[in-house]
Scaffold this motif. Structure first.
Motif, short mmCIF file in Angstrom:
data_model
loop_
_atom_site.label_atom_id
_atom_site.label_comp_id
_atom_site.label_asym_id
_atom_site.label_seq_id
_atom_site.Cartn_x
_atom_site.Cartn_y
_atom_site.Cartn_z
N VAL A 128 0.82 -1.21 0.00
CA VAL A 128 0.00 0.00 0.00
C VAL A 128 0.85 1.26 0.00
N PHE A 129 1.83 1.31 0.88
CA PHE A 129 2.60 2.54 1.06
C PHE A 129 3.84 2.61 0.17
N ALA A 130 3.97 1.65 -0.73
CA ALA A 130 5.01 1.72 -1.76
C ALA A 130 4.43 2.13 -3.10
N ARG A 131 3.20 2.62 -3.08
CA ARG A 131 2.51 2.93 -4.34
C ARG A 131 3.28 3.94 -5.20
N ASP A 132 4.01 4.89 -4.56
CA ASP A 132 4.71 5.92 -5.32
C ASP A 132 5.94 5.38 -6.04
N GLU A 133 6.26 4.11 -5.81
CA GLU A 133 7.40 3.48 -6.49
C GLU A 133 6.95 2.59 -7.64
N ILE A 134 5.68 2.71 -8.02
CA ILE A 134 5.12 1.82 -9.03
C ILE A 134 5.85 1.93 -10.37
N ALA A 135 6.28 3.13 -10.74
CA ALA A 135 6.98 3.29 -12.02
C ALA A 135 8.33 2.57 -12.01
N LYS A 136 9.03 2.60 -10.87
CA LYS A 136 10.30 1.88 -10.76
C LYS A 136 10.07 0.37 -10.87
N VAL A 137 8.98 -0.09 -10.27
CA VAL A 137 8.65 -1.51 -10.37
C VAL A 137 8.35 -1.88 -11.82
N ALA A 138 7.60 -1.01 -12.51
CA ALA A 138 7.31 -1.26 -13.92
C ALA A 138 8.60 -1.30 -14.74
N ASP A 139 9.52 -0.40 -14.43
CA ASP A 139 10.81 -0.39 -15.13
C ASP A 139 11.53 -1.73 -14.97
N ARG A 140 11.50 -2.28 -13.75
CA ARG A 140 12.17 -3.56 -13.52
C ARG A 140 11.49 -4.68 -14.30
N LEU A 141 10.16 -4.66 -14.34
CA LEU A 141 9.44 -5.71 -15.06
C LEU A 141 9.75 -5.63 -16.56
N VAL A 142 9.61 -4.43 -17.14
CA VAL A 142 9.83 -4.27 -18.58
C VAL A 142 11.28 -4.56 -18.94
N GLY A 143 12.20 -4.23 -18.01
CA GLY A 143 13.62 -4.47 -18.27
C GLY A 143 14.09 -5.86 -17.90
#
Length: 470
Positions: A128-143
């Motif tokens: 819940v409180f890591a929501r603002d890091e979602i773009a970094k998580v997406a970067d790791r998935l796509v990469g």
């Protein structure tokens, strides 16, 4: 403020123009489950992803990845979340999407390791409180980076900033989260396990967000929190909901302020007077009561009894003209006797809540109520829910009938494609309450229209635009 058109689906699936920009970092689909507070978190994640260059698409099929923002409140909501996750995993295994990210309350409730053990095909997990890091998580998935596949952060001392959202509500209304977490110790509730302690969002930040929303076309603000009446106590040392309302009243463009999730404690005379006299707070209060029998309330650790509950409801009725009350109750709480349940039925018949929901008690692992004696069979709980809703149905029908013939302001939400526009009166919050089906309001989405209520259809109304407003 980024904006997204509303999607008319049972669950919120974010959509956008499928033609992504040339420099898009990837495209993704988004599914948001659960309450309005979770919806705000979804909108914030969508904003981060948009600013980071990701393109939102309408359907999961063919996307680079899918994000599911989950609910973990009760067993049925967890089951729904898992079913949606599995649906996305099946798409991934069929080669129709490349990855699945799971966010929100379900990971917080179950723990990342437990969720991954149950559903190992999930690619990344975001608390819940890591929501603002979602773009970094997406970067790791796509990469194709497999490091740090679980991201959790502790509950913040101050509420997170919800500005710069990409909204999935219509442009004319929005949820405004004024705090996070809850300090109550209700024995049946798991929210503090997922959302932490109460953290008030400072008045100036709430007002800044309201101005941003108003500039984006919002006319109706719905104030949401886990415990709205607690607002301010942790940050300012005293209740500040009245002061917040006074500041929000000054925001140009906002015409309706709707108060949701008002705990029955901390209702001061000053707050009641402000609600009664405010030019923008509408006479609709969402106040979950959960029960009325004093012994059951004590076992629930609600810190209120029947006498205080009944006195508050009557005082609100006497003080606020045209008040519409929405509440919720739990039927079949551990130890609830037949006589205590009948007391609740009598209370509902006497108080005549215009809007009401009833839930069967749900065993929530880790909550104090699990250890209470007197757990009831599921069929008994279901029968009590049905009985209470049958009583409420007649009350709601009579309320709907009482407004036939009146002329009311209706906020038009959309069109049903059958010659009717769909709108709401002050008595109705989106998604959970009734609608007005209006003739003569085509093309007026997002506007207030004067409507004569000409009839009702079960809980809903039908009406026509008043000639001088057409």
């Amino acid at each position: 403020m980024l904006e997204l058109p509303v999607i008319d689906r049972p669950r919120e699936e974010a959509s956008a123009d499928e033609a992504g920009s040339k420099d898009s970092r990837g495209n993704y689909a988004f599914i948001s489950l659960g309450c309005p507070k979770n919806l705000v978190d979804s909108e914030k994640m969508l904003g981060h992803l948009a600013l980071d260059g990701y393109t939102l698409v309408s359907e999961p099929q063919g996307s680079d990845f899918v994000i599911v923002n989950t609910c973990g409140f009760i067993d049925s909501s967890r089951a729904e979340s898992k079913a949606v996750i599995q649906e996305m995993i099946d798409l991934k295994q069929a080669g129709r999407t490349k990855g699945v990210i799971v966010a929100g309350c379900l990971p917080e409730r179950l723990g990342g390791a437990n969720l991954r053990a149950e559903m190992p095909e999930i690619d990344h997990i975001v608390g819940v409180f890591a929501r603002d890091e979602i773009a970094k998580v997406a970067d790791r998935l796509v990469g194709n980076v497999n490091e740090q596949r679980e991201v959790f952060r502790p509950a913040p001392i101050r509420a997170l900033d919800d500005r710069a959202r990409l909204r999935i509500t219509p442009s004319h209304y929005a949820y405004l989260k004024i705090s996070e977490g809850c300090n109550r110790t209700c024995t049946f509730c798991s929210i503090p396990m997922m959302r932490g302690k109460h953290a008030t969002k400072p008045i100036e930040e709430v007002v800044a967000e309201a101005r941003e929303l108003a500039a984006d076309g919002v006319k109706e603000l719905m104030l949401v929190a886990q415990d709205t009446t607690y607002y301010g106590i942790d940050l300012y040392g005293e209740m500040k909901l009245v002061e917040l309302i006074e500041e929000l009243e000054q925001v140009d463009g906002i015409e309706w302020i709707r108060l949701m999730y008002l705990y029955p404690v901390n209702f001061t005379d000053r707050l009641i007077e402000k609600i009664a006299t405010s030019p923008k707070v509408i006479p609709y209060l969402d106040m979950p009561l959960q029960h009325v029998n004093s012994k059951v309330l004590r076992r629930m650790s609600r810190r209120v009894n029947r006498e205080r509950t009944e006195a508050l409801v009557r005082k609100l009725r006497e003080s606020i003209d045209n008040l519409v009350l929405r509440t919720t109750f739990i039927a079949g709480f551990p130890g609830e006797t037949e006589a205590q349940f009948e007391e609740l039925v009598d209370f509902v018949q006497d108080m005549r809540f215009e809007r009401m929901g009833v839930f069967p008690y749900s065993i929530e692992p880790g909550t104090p109520a699990v250890k209470l004696d007197g757990h009831l069979p599921e069929d008994v709980k279901a029968a009590r829910v049905d009985r209470l809703m049958q009583v409420q149905q007649q009350i709601a029908f009579e309320f709907a009938e009482s407004l036939v013939g009146y002329e009311l302001d209706v906020l038009i939400d959309g069109n049903n494609g059958d010659g009717f526009s769909i709108g709401r009166t002050f008595a109705d919050a989106p998604e959970i309450d009734a609608n007005v089906y209006v003739r003569g309001a085509e093309g007026r989405e997002g506007e207030f229209v004067s409507v004569e209520i000409t009839g009702r259809d079960d809980y809903d109304w039908v009406g026509e635009v008043v000639a001088n407003d057409a």
